[in-house]
Motif scaffolding. Structure first.
Motif, PDB file in Angstrom:
ATOM      1  N   SER A   1       0.823  -1.207   0.000  1.00 42.15           N
ATOM      2  CA  SER A   1       0.000   0.000   0.000  1.00 42.15           C
ATOM      3  C   SER A   1       0.860   1.260   0.000  1.00 42.15           C
ATOM      4  O   SER A   1       0.620   2.197  -0.774  1.00 42.15           O
ATOM      5  N   GLU A   2       1.869   1.296   0.852  1.00 46.37           N
ATOM      6  CA  GLU A   2       2.769   2.449   0.939  1.00 46.37           C
ATOM      7  C   GLU A   2       3.493   2.681  -0.390  1.00 46.37           C
ATOM      8  O   GLU A   2       3.600   3.808  -0.872  1.00 46.37           O
TER       9      GLU A   2
ATOM     10  N   ASN B   1       1.065   3.970  -3.003  1.00 42.63           N
ATOM     11  CA  ASN B   1       0.728   5.369  -2.715  1.00 42.63           C
ATOM     12  C   ASN B   1       1.849   6.304  -3.163  1.00 42.63           C
ATOM     13  O   ASN B   1       1.578   7.382  -3.695  1.00 42.63           O
ATOM     14  N   GLU B   2       3.096   5.911  -2.959  1.00 46.36           N
ATOM     15  CA  GLU B   2       4.228   6.724  -3.418  1.00 46.36           C
ATOM     16  C   GLU B   2       4.197   6.879  -4.928  1.00 46.36           C
ATOM     17  O   GLU B   2       4.454   7.955  -5.456  1.00 46.36           O
TER      18      GLU B   2
ATOM     19  N   ASN C   1       1.512   6.663  -6.930  1.00 44.99           N
ATOM     20  CA  ASN C   1       0.373   7.487  -7.339  1.00 44.99           C
ATOM     21  C   ASN C   1       0.436   8.917  -6.815  1.00 44.99           C
ATOM     22  O   ASN C   1       0.178   9.857  -7.556  1.00 44.99           O
ATOM     23  N   ASP C   2       0.784   9.084  -5.560  1.00 46.63           N
ATOM     24  CA  ASP C   2       0.730  10.418  -4.944  1.00 46.63           C
ATOM     25  C   ASP C   2       1.947  11.276  -5.278  1.00 46.63           C
ATOM     26  O   ASP C   2       1.823  12.484  -5.456  1.00 46.63           O
ATOM     27  N   ASP C   3       3.124  10.660  -5.362  1.00 40.86           N
ATOM     28  CA  ASP C   3       4.360  11.406  -5.562  1.00 40.86           C
ATOM     29  C   ASP C   3       4.886  11.311  -6.989  1.00 40.86           C
ATOM     30  O   ASP C   3       5.894  11.928  -7.316  1.00 40.86           O
TER      31      ASP C   3
ATOM     32  N   ASP D   1       6.351   8.856  -8.143  1.00 44.08           N
ATOM     33  CA  ASP D   1       7.611   8.120  -8.054  1.00 44.08           C
ATOM     34  C   ASP D   1       7.525   6.844  -8.889  1.00 44.08           C
ATOM     35  O   ASP D   1       6.444   6.334  -9.167  1.00 44.08           O
TER      36      ASP D   1
ATOM     37  N   SER E   1       2.784   4.959 -12.280  1.00 45.16           N
ATOM     38  CA  SER E   1       1.364   5.295 -12.367  1.00 45.16           C
ATOM     39  C   SER E   1       0.877   5.122 -13.800  1.00 45.16           C
ATOM     40  O   SER E   1       1.657   5.213 -14.758  1.00 45.16           O
TER      41      SER E   1
END
Length: 84
Positions: free
Chosen positions: A14-15, A18-19, A21-23, A25, A41
């Protein structure tokens, strides 16, 4: 860009996602037999695919180069978007 081994990626799935998608990266998952994978992504993947398509022919590349050169020289017309 982040490189993790498979176990670390799986344990923190999950972490890691999230990195991505959100960052924005990119995560490289290192696997024991050398068959690594890249996690990015969908937006980034689509962007790469579009760039590959737009530069896939000599004619397209030439037209894009001309357009960029004109833009850099200020040889463009600014227009308002038509809203309906």
């Amino acid at each position: 860009m982040k490189v993790v081994n498979y176990t670390e990626f799986r344990n923190n799935l999950s972490e890691n996602l999230n990195e991505v998608n959100d960052d924005g990266d990119i995560v490289i998952v290192s696997r024991s037999k050398g068959k690594n994978v890249v996690v990015m992504s969908l937006e980034e993947y689509n962007s790469i695919q579009e760039t590959l398509h737009l530069t896939s022919t000599k004619a397209n590349r030439k037209q894009l180069d001309i357009a960029v050169e004109e833009m850099n020289k200020g040889q463009f017309v600014k227009r308002k978007l038509i809203e309906k």
